[in-house]
Design a protein around this motif. Structure first.
Motif, PDB file in Angstrom:
ATOM      1  N   LEU A 221       0.845  -1.186   0.000  1.00 14.95           N
ATOM      2  CA  LEU A 221       0.000   0.000   0.000  1.00 14.95           C
ATOM      3  C   LEU A 221       0.885   1.243   0.000  1.00 14.95           C
ATOM      4  O   LEU A 221       1.478   1.604   1.008  1.00 14.95           O
ATOM      5  CB  LEU A 221      -0.913   0.016   1.249  1.00 14.95           C
ATOM      6  N   LEU A 222       0.988   1.885  -1.169  1.00 13.50           N
ATOM      7  CA  LEU A 222       1.814   3.082  -1.337  1.00 13.50           C
ATOM      8  C   LEU A 222       0.966   4.281  -1.762  1.00 13.50           C
ATOM      9  O   LEU A 222       1.485   5.256  -2.296  1.00 13.50           O
ATOM     10  CB  LEU A 222       2.901   2.826  -2.389  1.00 13.50           C
ATOM     11  N   ASP A 223      -0.326   4.225  -1.519  1.00 15.06           N
ATOM     12  CA  ASP A 223      -1.252   5.255  -1.996  1.00 15.06           C
ATOM     13  C   ASP A 223      -1.045   6.587  -1.276  1.00 15.06           C
ATOM     14  O   ASP A 223      -0.488   6.652  -0.192  1.00 15.06           O
ATOM     15  CB  ASP A 223      -2.700   4.785  -1.791  1.00 15.06           C
ATOM     16  N   ARG A 224      -1.517   7.656  -1.941  1.00 11.82           N
ATOM     17  CA  ARG A 224      -1.529   9.007  -1.365  1.00 11.82           C
ATOM     18  C   ARG A 224      -0.142   9.481  -0.970  1.00 11.82           C
ATOM     19  O   ARG A 224       0.069  10.008   0.107  1.00 11.82           O
ATOM     20  CB  ARG A 224      -2.447   9.047  -0.144  1.00 11.82           C
ATOM     21  N   ASN A 225       0.826   9.303  -1.859  1.00  9.10           N
ATOM     22  CA  ASN A 225       2.156   9.840  -1.669  1.00  9.10           C
ATOM     23  C   ASN A 225       2.484  10.764  -2.840  1.00  9.10           C
ATOM     24  O   ASN A 225       1.575  11.223  -3.544  1.00  9.10           O
ATOM     25  CB  ASN A 225       3.174   8.708  -1.536  1.00  9.10           C
ATOM     26  N   GLN A 226       3.756  11.029  -3.074  1.00  7.49           N
ATOM     27  CA  GLN A 226       4.186  11.889  -4.175  1.00  7.49           C
ATOM     28  C   GLN A 226       5.174  11.148  -5.065  1.00  7.49           C
ATOM     29  O   GLN A 226       6.141  11.719  -5.573  1.00  7.49           O
ATOM     30  CB  GLN A 226       4.806  13.178  -3.606  1.00  7.49           C
ATOM     31  N   ARG A 245      -2.005  -1.080  -3.837  1.00  6.13           N
ATOM     32  CA  ARG A 245      -2.526   0.286  -3.902  1.00  6.13           C
ATOM     33  C   ARG A 245      -1.394   1.239  -4.270  1.00  6.13           C
ATOM     34  O   ARG A 245      -0.495   1.498  -3.473  1.00  6.13           O
ATOM     35  CB  ARG A 245      -3.135   0.716  -2.564  1.00  6.13           C
ATOM     36  N   PHE A 246      -1.466   1.756  -5.518  1.00  3.72           N
ATOM     37  CA  PHE A 246      -0.537   2.771  -5.983  1.00  3.72           C
ATOM     38  C   PHE A 246      -1.293   4.063  -6.313  1.00  3.72           C
ATOM     39  O   PHE A 246      -0.724   4.965  -6.938  1.00  3.72           O
ATOM     40  CB  PHE A 246       0.204   2.297  -7.244  1.00  3.72           C
ATOM     41  N   ASP A 247      -2.553   4.166  -5.929  1.00  2.06           N
ATOM     42  CA  ASP A 247      -3.401   5.289  -6.349  1.00  2.06           C
ATOM     43  C   ASP A 247      -2.970   6.608  -5.706  1.00  2.06           C
ATOM     44  O   ASP A 247      -2.330   6.648  -4.661  1.00  2.06           O
ATOM     45  CB  ASP A 247      -4.866   5.004  -6.012  1.00  2.06           C
ATOM     46  N   SER A 248      -3.318   7.695  -6.411  1.00  3.04           N
ATOM     47  CA  SER A 248      -3.087   9.071  -5.943  1.00  3.04           C
ATOM     48  C   SER A 248      -1.609   9.358  -5.717  1.00  3.04           C
ATOM     49  O   SER A 248      -1.180   9.803  -4.655  1.00  3.04           O
ATOM     50  CB  SER A 248      -3.901   9.350  -4.674  1.00  3.04           C
ATOM     51  N   ASN A 249      -0.809   9.084  -6.745  1.00  5.02           N
ATOM     52  CA  ASN A 249       0.587   9.508  -6.818  1.00  5.02           C
ATOM     53  C   ASN A 249       0.766  10.266  -8.124  1.00  5.02           C
ATOM     54  O   ASN A 249      -0.204  10.803  -8.666  1.00  5.02           O
ATOM     55  CB  ASN A 249       1.513   8.299  -6.722  1.00  5.02           C
ATOM     56  N   LEU A 270      -4.972   1.756  -9.184  1.00  2.00           N
ATOM     57  CA  LEU A 270      -3.975   2.506  -9.958  1.00  2.00           C
ATOM     58  C   LEU A 270      -4.488   3.901 -10.295  1.00  2.00           C
ATOM     59  O   LEU A 270      -3.861   4.608 -11.093  1.00  2.00           O
ATOM     60  CB  LEU A 270      -3.645   1.753 -11.253  1.00  2.00           C
ATOM     61  N   SER A 271      -5.574   4.330  -9.716  1.00  2.00           N
ATOM     62  CA  SER A 271      -6.258   5.563 -10.115  1.00  2.00           C
ATOM     63  C   SER A 271      -5.473   6.823  -9.729  1.00  2.00           C
ATOM     64  O   SER A 271      -4.583   6.794  -8.871  1.00  2.00           O
ATOM     65  CB  SER A 271      -7.646   5.623  -9.475  1.00  2.00           C
ATOM     66  N   ASN A 272      -5.834   7.913 -10.400  1.00  2.00           N
ATOM     67  CA  ASN A 272      -5.316   9.247 -10.085  1.00  2.00           C
ATOM     68  C   ASN A 272      -3.796   9.307 -10.150  1.00  2.00           C
ATOM     69  O   ASN A 272      -3.120   9.735  -9.212  1.00  2.00           O
ATOM     70  CB  ASN A 272      -5.809   9.706  -8.701  1.00  2.00           C
ATOM     71  N   ASN A 273      -3.268   8.829 -11.271  1.00  2.00           N
ATOM     72  CA  ASN A 273      -1.855   8.961 -11.593  1.00  2.00           C
ATOM     73  C   ASN A 273      -1.738   9.574 -12.985  1.00  2.00           C
ATOM     74  O   ASN A 273      -2.688  10.211 -13.463  1.00  2.00           O
ATOM     75  CB  ASN A 273      -1.165   7.591 -11.519  1.00  2.00           C
ATOM     76  N   ASN A 295      -8.838   8.016 -14.081  1.00  2.00           N
ATOM     77  CA  ASN A 295      -8.108   9.282 -14.144  1.00  2.00           C
ATOM     78  C   ASN A 295      -6.616   9.085 -14.395  1.00  2.00           C
ATOM     79  O   ASN A 295      -5.757   9.472 -13.605  1.00  2.00           O
ATOM     80  CB  ASN A 295      -8.330  10.096 -12.854  1.00  2.00           C
ATOM     81  N   ASN A 296      -6.328   8.445 -15.509  1.00  2.00           N
ATOM     82  CA  ASN A 296      -4.968   8.326 -16.015  1.00  2.00           C
ATOM     83  C   ASN A 296      -4.958   8.796 -17.468  1.00  2.00           C
ATOM     84  O   ASN A 296      -5.950   9.335 -17.955  1.00  2.00           O
ATOM     85  CB  ASN A 296      -4.483   6.879 -15.887  1.00  2.00           C
TER      86      ASN A 296
END
Length: 947
Positions: A221-226, A245-249, A270-273, A295-296
């Motif tokens: 789970l790596l979501d919500r990072n930069q 979870r890689f979403d929101s990076n 994978l969303s929001n990348n 949202n890719n």
């Protein structure tokens, strides 16, 4: 609590003097004494000289050495002393859910032999010490939901036995550490099952070296990072993975092809990348239940046929992924499919659900596509289909249910409460077994969405009760409510655990319950507890008596002093209890003065809530429940015990102006009831707090809608309906309320939209009854919002119902232009008046109309009459303006001429509130007389600042 603390402290002092030796290892005793000195509110049982034999709460020993400190949810405050390092045999340290624990982790923590370190939901700050990598026996490391900063220590890679790594929800930054040149890194954690690193500020790329075929990871789970760069192909080597979870990076590049090899993955986010290239083929992941690639920047492609082969799929989210073509009917026949979100694509043709659709299917979101027809089947009436902003919904007068965008409400089917009406004290709650008690409460947060499938099982309540019984804990029942999706796309459930055979839990029981709920090997959630303010420790008084007996004459002189102190404390508490009882019977008593009896609000049929209850309903006024703010204060979403959602407006403390508005809204809303007015549920007036509790309105303010902030787009017919609803609410206030009421602050911020987009007039803080207990109810100080103020009221200070009519006229213009009433020094009323050309279509005002109305393809039938009506409302002389009742009739005629039966429209009640600006002036100058508004309002602005 105070008197017992004094007694225990004195007795403890004599114990230290009298006892020369202790069976507990001296070094361990010194360490625990240091912890006592650095913490407040330690358990009262920490009063003897031998922690191992005297039964100190949370302390377990082996061979006279302290091996376990387990004190979750104990209300501890302070910092963690470096003397913790003296506990040479300490195996488990759990201080979770003590929000008052702050400061940095001491370096000495690396000297321990810990196998379990749990510091969840505290307030620790600073970097995680590098020597945490010295804890070679560590199996569980949970530091989530704190405020740790700095980098992830690379030394964690030395923890070869670690199976659980949770650093979620902190402020960690920098790259993910991997081994290099002999230095350790997270890639060395071959026994780890869980990498939970989401909701931080981690940056850089995901190192390919992080993953290998030797790893046994289940969750990454790596979501919500930069994070940037591409998803490494080495991810496909970790065959044990179940949740990714890689979403929101800010990840880029194509999705690696070998991700299709992860056959055990059930949830993939994978969303929001910024992922690019072709859509990945995931046909090999037959266990995939939740897929979100929204949202890719994938290449435009036809709807992928492999999606229809995923038999385990429950949720499909591919919003904004440039899908084209027609959706195959076979997609909807997937047995487990529940939710489909494909909005903001280029899907076209006919939408056909078919007749063999899965029985669990309940929602299909297809907003902003190019679908031009729907093949209707009577059987699909239970499925919510949303086709807003498709060609099928752009015909004039379209009113089909699928052309309205309703919010997605997640529900949890908890067992119904079958209790007969029972009255509990103000700070107690009724349990599912109909008993009043003080429950232990908190939030269960699910990092994955597999919980959605649990509704078909026996229920989470039963599962938890079975565990409590297995551990022989005194739990009578549990209650789950308010299933919501938080801002990080994690599911949350409010939990209440009720005691058995008593009203309270004691500290030991709270600690045991917290530990069970934090059992990382059993549960798919993590638990964040609220501070438990009610303890019942029946053994402590007998323990204190036993200590007093042993110390004998040594404490004789102190007892007299203690008794005197206790007598004073008792008298003080009795006085406070009497004051509290009086305040409860008349919470507004302090408002009444000798000269004015009208300060006490006259209330009808609304509930008084305690501060503790409000705190509970809003999860201690959590940021997740903060839904707005204004000059009055903040607005929070809350959930009542019956699961009703409410909006709670909390005034700024000690606000004198807020007190007047608070009184006005209480009095007015307690006696007015109309489908186009907000409904007041109750209030709280204690501890210096002034809070109003309304029904919750899901779609926010009209201002947020017409400015595009809410994402809801209103066509012409819907705008007419909104105007009519607000007008009906005002007409009721003016002509049917007793006494009649002038709102005095009509503006889009104070008009709310419910789940069906019906208008509700809100925020009565500045409202004025036409018959009041004040000296003069006609001449009054000018109050309202600049841009909506009636110029006649401004210049004469004579308030009438026609002042609301003027403000409503401004709202009407704002509805069709989406412009602020005052922009760049120009007043919209004057601009429209000067621009009208009645010889042209739409009076030549095309450039002023909101482009959204035009883009939605509506035929603007009746627009000219709408403009005429608004300008009638905006006449300078109130005598020339229509009444609100006349406005209502005219709007009904407009809707009727557009083919809609306005009189048959129904709506439901809801409420919240928004900000206001108050103006006070004695000027007689015309408020909006100049083209450049700035020159005429400078004196007003100065007076606002002065206030």
């Amino acid at each position: 609590m105070g008197q017992r603390t004094i007694l225990v402290s004195l007795l403890l002092l004599f114990n230290y003097l009298l006892v020369a030796e202790t069976e507990t290892a001296n070094q361990d005793f010194i360490a625990l004494k240091a912890l006592m000195d650095s913490w407040k509110d330690v358990p009262l049982s920490w009063s003897g000289s031998d922690p191992c034999d005297d039964g100190w709460d949370g302390i377990k020993c082996t061979n006279s050495h302290v091996t376990s400190i387990v004190l979750p949810s104990m209300g501890l405050t302070g910092h963690l002393s470096g003397d913790i390092g003296l506990l040479s045999e300490l195996d488990t340290l759990d201080l979770s859910y003590n929000k008052g624990l702050t400061g940095s982790l001491p370096q000495e923590i690396g000297n321990l032999k810990l196998s379990n370190l749990f510091l969840v939901g505290c307030s620790f700050i600073g970097p995680i010490p590098d020597n945490i990598g010295s804890l070679q026996q560590l199996v569980f490391l949970s530091l989530n939901s704190n405020r740790f900063s700095g980098k992830i220590p690379a030394s964690i890679g030395n923890l070869s036995k670690l199976t659980w790594l949770d650093l979620t929800d902190n402020q960690l930054e920098g790259p993910i550490p991997v081994s290099s040149g002999g230095a350790p890194g997270l890639d060395k954690l071959l026994n780890a099952k869980h990498f939970h690193l989401g909701m931080n500020k981690l940056s850089g790329t995901i190192p390919p070296q992080l993953f290998s075929s030797e790893m046994t990871l289940i969750h990454v789970l790596l979501d919500r990072n930069q994070l940037t760069g591409s998803i490494p192909s080495t991810l496909g080597l970790v065959q044990s993975l179940e949740v990714v979870r890689f979403d929101s990076n800010s990840l880029t590049g194509p999705v690696p092809l070998n991700i299709n090899n992860l056959t055990k993955v059930s949830e993939l986010y994978l969303s929001n990348n910024k992922l690019m290239g072709p859509l990945p083929n995931l046909s090999g992941i037959k266990s995939l239940g939740y897929l979100d690639m929204s949202n890719n920047s994938f290449d435009p492609s036809e709807f992928p046929p492999w999606l229809t082969t995923l038999g385990s799929l429950t949720t499909l989210k591919m919003e904004g992924t440039q899908l084209t073509g027609q959706i195959p009917v076979s997609l909807f026949s997937l047995t487990n499919l529940q939710t489909v979100v494909l909005k903001h694509n280029d899907l076209n043709g006919t939408l056909d659900i078919g007749t063999g659709y899965g029985m669990k299917l309940h929602r299909i979101e297809l907003q902003d596509n190019k679908i031009d027809s729907l093949k209707q089947h009577d059987e699909v009436s239970s499925i919510k289909i949303i086709l807003v902003n498709n060609p099928i919904c752009q015909e004039t007068g379209t009113t089909e249910s699928y052309c309205f965008d309703l919010p997605f409400n997640i529900t949890y089917a908890a067992p119904p409460n079958i209790c007969l009406p029972v009255t509990c004290s103000s700070d107690q709650i009724l349990s599912p077994k109909c008993k009043c008690a003080y429950p232990f409460m908190g939030i269960l947060t699910f990092r994955t969405l597999s919980f959605l499938d649990w509704e078909k099982d026996a229920g989470l309540e039963k599962s938890l009760m079975d565990e409590f019984k297995e551990d022989h804990l005194p739990v009578d029942s549990v209650s789950l409510s308010n299933l919501t999706m938080n801002q990080f796309q994690y599911l949350e459930l409010s939990l209440q655990v009720f005691p058995s055979g008593q009203d309270y839990f004691n500290r030991t029981e709270i600690s045991s319950i917290s530990c069970l709920l934090s059992n990382l090997t059993k549960h798919p959630f993590y638990f964040i507890a609220y501070t438990y303010g009610h303890y019942e420790d029946p053994m402590e008084s007998s323990k204190s008596s036993h200590i007093a007996f042993i110390t004998g004459a040594a404490v004789g002189g102190s007892v007299v002093l203690v008794l005197l102190l206790l007598a004073g404390i008792y008298a003080f508490h009795q006085k406070k209890r009497a004051e509290k009882a009086i305040a409860k019977s008349n919470p507004f008593g302090r408002w009444v003065s000798k000269d004015s009896e009208c300060m006490t609000p006259q209330l009808k049929g609304i509930k008084q809530f305690s501060f503790v209850e409000i705190q509970k309903y809003t999860r201690n006024f959590s940021q997740d429940n903060d839904i707005g703010s204004g000059g009055y204060g903040k607005v929070y979403r809350g959930t009542l015990p019956d699961r009703q959602l409410v909006a709670i407006k909390r005034a700024q403390k000690d606000s004198k102006q807020g007190r007047i508005e608070f009184k006005a809204e209480l009095e007015l809303l307690s006696r007015v009831h109309h489908k186009n007015l907000v409904s007041l549920v109750g209030f709280c007036f204690e501890r210096g707090e002034q809070m109003l509790v309304y029904e919750y309105v899901p779609n926010g303010t009209l201002h947020d809608t017409i400015t595009g902030k809410s994402g809801i787009r209103l066509d012409w017919i819907r705008r007419l309906k909104v105007a009519l609803g607000a007008a009906r609410g005002l007409a009721y206030l003016h002509e049917h309320a007793n006494p009649p009421i002038i709102h005095r602050d009509i503006k889009p911020n104070n008009i709310l939209l419910d789940e069906h987009l019906n208008a509700k007039v809100a925020d009565f803080g500045l409202s004025k009854p036409m018959i009041d207990c004040e000296k003069d109810h006609v001449t009054t100080q000018v109050k309202g919002t600049l841009g909506y103020l009636d110029p006649e009221y401004y210049t004469s200070q004579q308030l009438t119902e026609k002042s609301d009519v003027y403000s409503f006229g401004v709202v009407m213009l704002e509805l069709i232009t989406a412009r602020k009433p005052i922009e760049r020094g120009k007043y919209i009323v004057k601009v429209v008046r000067n621009s009208i050309d009645r010889t042209k279509d739409l009076y030549g005002l095309h450039e002023f109309l909101d482009p959204v109305i035009i883009n939605l393809g509506s035929t603007l039938k009746g627009m000219e009459k709408f403009i005429d009506l608004s300008l009638m409302c905006l006449e300078d002389s109130s005598a020339d303006r229509p009444t609100m009742n006349e406005v209502v009739k005219e709007l009904e005629n407009l809707l009727h001429s557009a083919g809609f039966n306005a009189t048959a429209e129904s709506s439901t009640a809801a409420s919240t509130s928004s900000s206001y600006d108050e103006i006070t002036t004695g000027s007689s100058q015309h408020l909006y007389s100049n083209e450049s508004f700035d020159s005429s309002v400078v004196p007003l602005q100065q007076k606002i600042k002065a206030k």
